[in-house]
Design a protein around this motif. Sequence first.
Motif, PDB file in Angstrom:
ATOM      1  N   HIS A  75      -5.907  42.405 -54.315  1.00 42.73           N
ATOM      2  CA  HIS A  75      -5.452  41.242 -55.092  1.00 42.73           C
ATOM      3  C   HIS A  75      -4.458  40.403 -54.316  1.00 42.73           C
ATOM      4  N   GLN A 112      -2.092  34.300 -62.554  1.00 38.50           N
ATOM      5  CA  GLN A 112      -2.027  35.055 -61.295  1.00 38.50           C
ATOM      6  C   GLN A 112      -3.412  35.247 -60.703  1.00 38.50           C
ATOM      7  N   LYS A 113      -4.381  35.456 -61.576  1.00 43.33           N
ATOM      8  CA  LYS A 113      -5.745  35.661 -61.097  1.00 43.33           C
ATOM      9  C   LYS A 113      -6.271  34.373 -60.458  1.00 43.33           C
ATOM     10  N   LYS A 153       1.986  37.351 -71.628  1.00 45.17           N
ATOM     11  CA  LYS A 153       1.597  38.200 -70.506  1.00 45.17           C
ATOM     12  C   LYS A 153       0.157  37.914 -70.099  1.00 45.17           C
ATOM     13  N   SER A 154      -0.693  37.708 -71.097  1.00 44.03           N
ATOM     14  CA  SER A 154      -2.102  37.442 -70.785  1.00 44.03           C
ATOM     15  C   SER A 154      -2.256  36.102 -70.059  1.00 44.03           C
ATOM     16  N   PRO A 171      -2.790  45.094 -63.326  1.00 42.58           N
ATOM     17  CA  PRO A 171      -3.089  43.932 -62.477  1.00 42.58           C
ATOM     18  C   PRO A 171      -2.001  42.865 -62.478  1.00 42.58           C
ATOM     19  N   LEU A 172      -0.841  43.121 -63.041  1.00 40.94           N
ATOM     20  CA  LEU A 172       0.228  42.116 -63.022  1.00 40.94           C
ATOM     21  C   LEU A 172       1.143  42.330 -61.824  1.00 40.94           C
ATOM     22  N   GLN A 188       3.603  45.659 -58.318  1.00 38.02           N
ATOM     23  CA  GLN A 188       2.437  45.685 -59.198  1.00 38.02           C
ATOM     24  C   GLN A 188       2.803  46.578 -60.370  1.00 38.02           C
ATOM     25  N   GLY A 206      -1.172  36.736 -66.513  1.00 38.36           N
ATOM     26  CA  GLY A 206      -2.245  37.425 -65.790  1.00 38.36           C
ATOM     27  C   GLY A 206      -3.341  36.462 -65.365  1.00 38.36           C
ATOM     28  N   ASP A 210       8.829  41.824 -65.297  1.00 35.07           N
ATOM     29  CA  ASP A 210       8.697  40.402 -64.978  1.00 35.07           C
ATOM     30  C   ASP A 210      10.044  39.705 -64.949  1.00 35.07           C
TER      31      ASP A 210
END
Lengths: 380, 380
Positions: free
Chosen positions: B143, A48-49, A41-42, A71-72, A67, A45, A205
Amino acid sequence: MGLEFRSADERATSLAGDLAAQLTRAGFDGASLRDVPILRKSDLGARQKADPPFGGLVKGPVDLVFQSPGPLYEPGMVSADWWRFARFLRACGIGAGDIVQNCFGYHLTPAGSMFENGARAVGAAVLPAGTGQTELQVRAAAHLGCTAYAGTPDYLMVLLEKADELGLSLGITKAAVSGGALFASLREAYAARGVRCLQCYATADLGNIAYESAPDSGLIVDEGVIVEIVTPGTGDAVPEGEVGEVVVTTLNPDYPLLRFATGDLSAVLPGQSDCGRTNMRIKGWMGRADQTAKIKGMFVRPEQVADFVARNGAVERARVVVTREGEQDAMRVLVEATGDAGGLEASVAEVLKLRGTVEVVAPGSLPRDGVVIEDQRAYD
Amino acid sequence: MGLEFRSADERATSLAGDLAAQLTRAGFDGASLRDVPILRKSDLGARQKADPPFGGLVKGPVDLVFQSPGPLYEPGMVSADWWRFARFLRACGIGAGDIVQNCFGYHLTPAGSMFENGARAVGAAVLPAGTGQTELQVRAAAHLGCTAYAGTPDYLMVLLEKADELGLSLGITKAAVSGGALFASLREAYAARGVRCLQCYATADLGNIAYESAPDSGLIVDEGVIVEIVTPGTGDAVPEGEVGEVVVTTLNPDYPLLRFATGDLSAVLPGQSDCGRTNMRIKGWMGRADQTAKIKGMFVRPEQVADFVARNGAVERARVVVTREGEQDAMRVLVEATGDAGGLEASVAEVLKLRGTVEVVAPGSLPRDGVVIEDQRAYD
């Protein structure tokens, strides 16, 4: 007869083809699944960022964006059974003629849209309801003659009790639940009211991953995903039946998620379901795999424990145990080791970035419970 | 070029065909629209109660069912532009590449699903957001780079001000609003922030009816409906430009609503839009047509006033005025009459079930404001 009743050979052949295509789509042409790194997941993230909104994993336009949480972000499509809830709803007996009271939220979270999409795929009508406005919901259920419920395990009881209070009789006899623990006592309470309640295991997800066809007989993996159960922090499968982290590969071409680590623990349930569905089953949710612990102010992650095992040929398996000694954190590393177990404390200090005591234990003596970092500190 | 730019003749020919088919579907084969009785919300509620859920007006299965408000139910389908919001969204400049933050609710009410359906029809992605969770919404908008807003007129300002507070810059430049009054000052405030805000006129039962293509130049009737402006309580068209009740006939074959009385007042805005869309325009919302008043403990409805006019050949137009005299309600009936105006007070007593004073006024002297029952009693 759906794909869920095919033979294991047919499934293996078909999935191999779908998987090869999916690997190609995701840039792993010709690779085998085991070669693909675990996607946490990290990681998602961070991707995605760096490349909003979906980290480059979605090529075409999407119908919906969610969302959930924080922030995912997750894509969604309105096309037929995009999130794979149809097989679950069919197993619940939901189909044409049913009206599903959909008490999953539609706002920011994909859950409501997911179940609506699945209900449409099986020909059922949906009352989009969300949670709250309970009295209005109960009146709608009574007026419309809703026959099925979709939502969290608990909220249906809120509706049923409100109906009692209002003197209304509801026609809900099927419940498709997810998003929380379904306690046996609650399932029995629903059964006593004439409601057959089954659960599925799904994430924002991935969509649906596995589902029940009967109470207490495991969750059947959906035909559109490949599930692996691995030692947390690694991509290595645990022996069948042992507890490990659920890692999922979707075969949905619109959103290829390969070896996505759910952070949840489960285990394969051997054998096949009595219902005739032939795919692998998993036990329900057995805890969180993400056992990252803060020890003496430093984070220790399962991936580090896996790295420690990999670097030391003599070590077969390791388990970090965290306790308090006086007013200090203390770390012990229990290892199942064969051969030369020397130098392990130095390796612990190097890889885990913390000093700890190493205790060698007999092979096979550590519990097979998916726990890699056991935090025994009391927090209350 | 869409249908909205065709010539009036082309439209008339095409709509006549669609209408004939719709009349047949609804059991009025060969009738003209004027022969069809007005369908009031109360009629629809009674039909739904007698024949749930949709009063027999929907023949096939539906994807979605809504309850909005209270005991009224509405069907919904996921098929292309089922609620006719695409033309409005196109007029807002929304299309492929846009991400629409959809702040209409999805729970029980159809508004959220309506705008999502329209956005999909124009190729835009949607973030289903609802109202509330404002900070999460603002972070998502930032975002994801949301470019458009759909929601009530007021809530966008809540989002923009929260973004200011969080130091976030939003990319929303288009706003499609409905479900409340859009005040000119608010529209200007949005414009000052670089957001072009347009409104449409829609209801839960009918979907979209009419929409703006530019501020302050009326609402263009959608190509999928036929709008009449009638004297409240009747099915009789007012002269063009006069205020009356908006009565809508949908051409959607899945849910034929013929001559559905919205209960809203508006008026035809003469001429055509500068934007090139050629259909009839209406002014915005001009008040409620449902002027039912309780007088001396009895309800007097616009339909009764219409009945009074119909029964008395000499009466061209009537307006009931309710006042207080001392501690009593008093009813006057102002009539534009020609010829023999005798016996009108007896007719008032018979049809309105109340005694009232009749005052004959000159033809053309009553205001053309859509008001049939004017309640002058002070309630504060």
